[in-house]
Design an enzyme around this catalytic site. Structure first.
Site, short mmCIF file in Angstrom:
data_model
loop_
_atom_site.label_atom_id
_atom_site.label_comp_id
_atom_site.label_asym_id
_atom_site.label_seq_id
_atom_site.Cartn_x
_atom_site.Cartn_y
_atom_site.Cartn_z
N GLY A 101 -17.36 88.25 39.68
CA GLY A 101 -16.71 89.05 38.64
C GLY A 101 -17.72 89.62 37.68
O GLY A 101 -18.94 89.47 37.86
N GLY A 102 -17.21 90.25 36.62
CA GLY A 102 -18.10 90.88 35.66
C GLY A 102 -18.87 89.90 34.80
O GLY A 102 -19.85 90.27 34.16
N GLY A 106 -19.82 86.55 36.01
CA GLY A 106 -20.70 85.69 36.78
C GLY A 106 -20.25 85.58 38.22
O GLY A 106 -19.37 86.30 38.69
N LYS A 123 -20.68 77.70 39.17
CA LYS A 123 -20.48 78.98 38.49
C LYS A 123 -21.81 79.38 37.84
O LYS A 123 -22.41 78.61 37.10
CB LYS A 123 -19.39 78.86 37.43
CG LYS A 123 -19.10 80.19 36.71
CD LYS A 123 -18.14 80.00 35.55
CE LYS A 123 -16.75 79.71 36.02
NZ LYS A 123 -15.78 79.69 34.90
N ASP A 148 -7.08 81.69 29.28
CA ASP A 148 -6.70 82.56 30.41
C ASP A 148 -5.76 81.82 31.35
O ASP A 148 -5.97 81.79 32.56
CB ASP A 148 -7.96 83.02 31.16
CG ASP A 148 -7.68 84.21 32.07
OD1 ASP A 148 -8.46 84.44 33.01
OD2 ASP A 148 -6.65 84.88 31.89
#
Length: 619
Positions: free
Chosen positions: A38-39, A41, A58, A171
């Site tokens: 993703g933007g 990582g 991650k 989130d």
């Protein structure tokens, strides 16, 4: 035989120049493959070389701020972005350090390790298997009450501990809840560091999932546990109603939300439905402010009255245990992080072709003995005519250029005049619009303040009435008072006058022997006794247990006015009198009284042998 890892002949193999390659190592971890990108990582499947287990890692690599160099090292894109990149890396490490301290927290992905290498940072987590709640809902549409019950309480327990550590998820949505084969949930993809970065640098864009993000996440308003409560409530709403709630932004303009208490889906406890509706309040102040404050609402057996106001403030004490979401009648990888568009460089080759034309000429001369006079005269006339023609053309060109210049100046002056007129008119229109808008805003603000004042007064009145109702209900549910009448079938059961319900004492056993029961009735009924019994627990079949205080035999009338400090524990009196046995797990005071009664061989103890007593407590 062809190697399946190699591309077919003539096909160019796909190479990811951003992610680490399989076989590369980070400390004691060996990269196996890429799980997601993703933007903010990249997430890898990796192997712990020392422990021989697979993990998920991650990597902090915000594509807007950093690039990969030499296949491993991560560097800021520019020197100007270095500060933002380093600041975000520190937040990322803090996130990993905080999550690593939350060992064995229910329903929260376990973090094993965090480390810094290759110029960036990494979080090492357990590698989970299963499907996301988003996939489950896509297949089934909704969940049953049993399935919601299995998901809700572990998530509440886990989030409460995360919030206690001063941390937020930010989130929560079906795509970030992983379900194993048994249906147990795990919350993944914490976005605290990502959201902090979005708030610091304009190079990164905030990405929210419509329907699950609270209103304060779209503004600069303060976020807290109530923000995660909104996301979890929206997720529960989707699981129960089969659809995503309207976006919080849309609801601020025109609230089209359909409360679950109005939809009344079959099989769910009204209290749970009311709790989900409370968690989805648009204004943060109107939601429960903590998991501990939300849990009692979700666990209510019935929903609040339609005209009641549920207080969402921080409770003085947590409700503690779990309550099923089933109604009494039936009790028996984000949006994946928005993939940043692949910035495939479009390179266009430009070719410049220069064509040189080279000409040649010859020279031919004829020998003459001298110039012909007529030829000389004709040439002079021709030269004079050519000179006159060139002069006339030059004068005409000057006149044409001057005419064009004047026309251009006139057109420019006209255009400037028209532009000035339009600009003046636009300025007047803008000023008039601003005045009208300001007046409209002032009128709306005045009306809003009036409505808020009226609403505040009504809310305060409703809250006072609600508090009184709740206090009366609490006293009625927890405390039973009255005048003692007689024992029930056993000495553990007693009855109040004018109250047919029997009260079961806590912490005592009894041998169902008629003579003992009669002795208890005679001993306690010799004089009217006043009881105050407070509920302390429930048996597995739902029977409530009580601790009762009774007035002494020499108490003065009126008995109801005798304070609790002048009353005696009824169960302890029965044990001390040898009329009942203390339960094997009863308080120490009961056990001491039982020892004294046994030593005196009072009543029950004259009938029970010590060996039988030991067998009773060894079951």
């Amino acid at each position: 035989m062809n190697d399946p890892a190699k591309p077919p002949p003539g096909e160019v193999p796909e190479v990811d120049y951003v992610a680490l390659r399989a076989g590369q190592t980070i400390g004691r971890y060996e990269i196996v493959s890429v799980l997601g990108q993703g933007g903010f990582g990249i997430t890898y499947r990796a192997r712990d070389i020392q422990l021989g287990r697979e993990v998920a890692i991650k990597e902090y690599l915000p594509s807007a701020l950093a690039v990969r160099q030499d296949g491993a090292t991560v560097l800021p894109r520019t020197t100007k972005m270095a500060d933002d990149f380093g600041w975000g890396r520190d937040r990322f490490v803090t996130e990993g350090r905080t999550l690593a301290t939350l060992h064995r927290v229910p329903a929260i992905v376990h973090v094993f390790d965090f480390l810094e290498a290759n110029g960036t940072a990494y979080i090492v987590m357990e590698l989970l298997s299963g499907e996301t709640l988003e996939d489950r809902l896509r297949q089934k549409g909704t969940l049953t009450p049993d399935e919601v019950d299995r998901i809700l309480w572990p998530l509440l327990d886990g989030l409460e501990q995360v919030h206690s550590a001063g941390f937020l998820h930010r989130d929560i949505k079906p795509a970030n809840i992983l379900l194993n084969a048994a249906g147990d949930p795990t919350l993944i993809d914490f976005g605290a560091a990502r959201e902090a970065m979005v708030g610091r640098t304009s190079a990164m864009t905030a990405i929210f999932t419509p329907g699950y993000a609270a209103a304060e996440q779209m503004t600069s308003a303060k976020q807290g546990p109530w923000t995660d409560i909104y996301g979890l409530a929206a997720t529960l709403y989707h699981a129960i109603a089969g659809k995503t709630p309207p976006s919080a932004f849309d609801r601020m303009l025109d609230d089209g939300y359909e409360p679950l208490t109005r939809l009344t889906p079959k099989g769910f406890a009204p209290g749970l439905l009311a709790g989900v509706d409370a968690g989805l309040a648009v204004a943060a102040r109107d939601r429960p402010q903590s998991i501990a404050g939300w849990r009692p609402i979700l666990g209510m057996v019935s929903a609040p009255a339609a005209d009641a106001t549920v207080m969402m403030g921080k409770p003085e004490a947590s409700a503690g245990g779990r309550v099923s979401v089933l109604s009494p009648a039936t009790a028996t990888a984000g949006i994946p992080e928005a993939a940043a568009p692949k910035r495939t460089g479009l390179w266009i080759a430009l070719a410049v072709v220069l064509v040189a034309a080279l000409g040649g000429g010859g020279y031919y001369a004829t020998a003459m003995r001298g110039p012909d006079p007529e030829v000389v005269k004709a040439k002079a006339a021709t030269d004079a005519a050519e000179a006159a023609r060139r002069k006339a053309e030059e004068e005409n060109e000057k006149l044409r250029v001057e005419a064009q210049r004047k026309a251009a100046e006139e057109a420019s002056a006209k255009a400037e005049q028209e532009a000035k007129v339009k600009a003046d008119q636009a300025a007047r229109d803008k000023a008039e619009a601003e005045v009208a808008f300001r007046r409209q805003i002032e009128a709306e603000l005045a009306e809003k303040k009036k409505a808020e004042d009226e609403a505040k007064q009504k809310a305060e009145a409703d809250a006072a009435a609600k508090r009184k109702v709740e206090e009366d209900a609490r006293k009625a549910a927890e405390l039973v008072t009255g005048t003692f009448d007689h024992f029930g079938k056993t000495l553990m059961l007693l009855t109040l006058r004018n109250n047919p319900a029997e009260i079961r004492l806590q912490g005592v056993d009894v041998v169902d022997e008629p003579r003992l029961r009669q002795a208890g009735v005679n001993a306690l009924a010799a004089k009217p006794r006043d009881l105050r019994c407070r509920q302390t627990d429930r048996l597995t079949d739902g029977t409530p247990l009580y601790r009762c205080l009774v007035t002494k035999l020499d108490a003065k009338e009126p008995l109801v006015d005798v304070p609790d400090s002048d009353r005696v524990d009824l169960a302890l009196a029965l044990v001390n009198g040898g009329l009942v046995l203390a339960s094997c797990d009863a308080p120490r005071a009961y056990a001491d009284a039982e020892d004294e009664a046994r030593g005196k061989s009072l009543n029950l103890w004259s009938m029970i042998k010590p060996a039988e007593y030991r067998r009773r407590c060894a079951r």
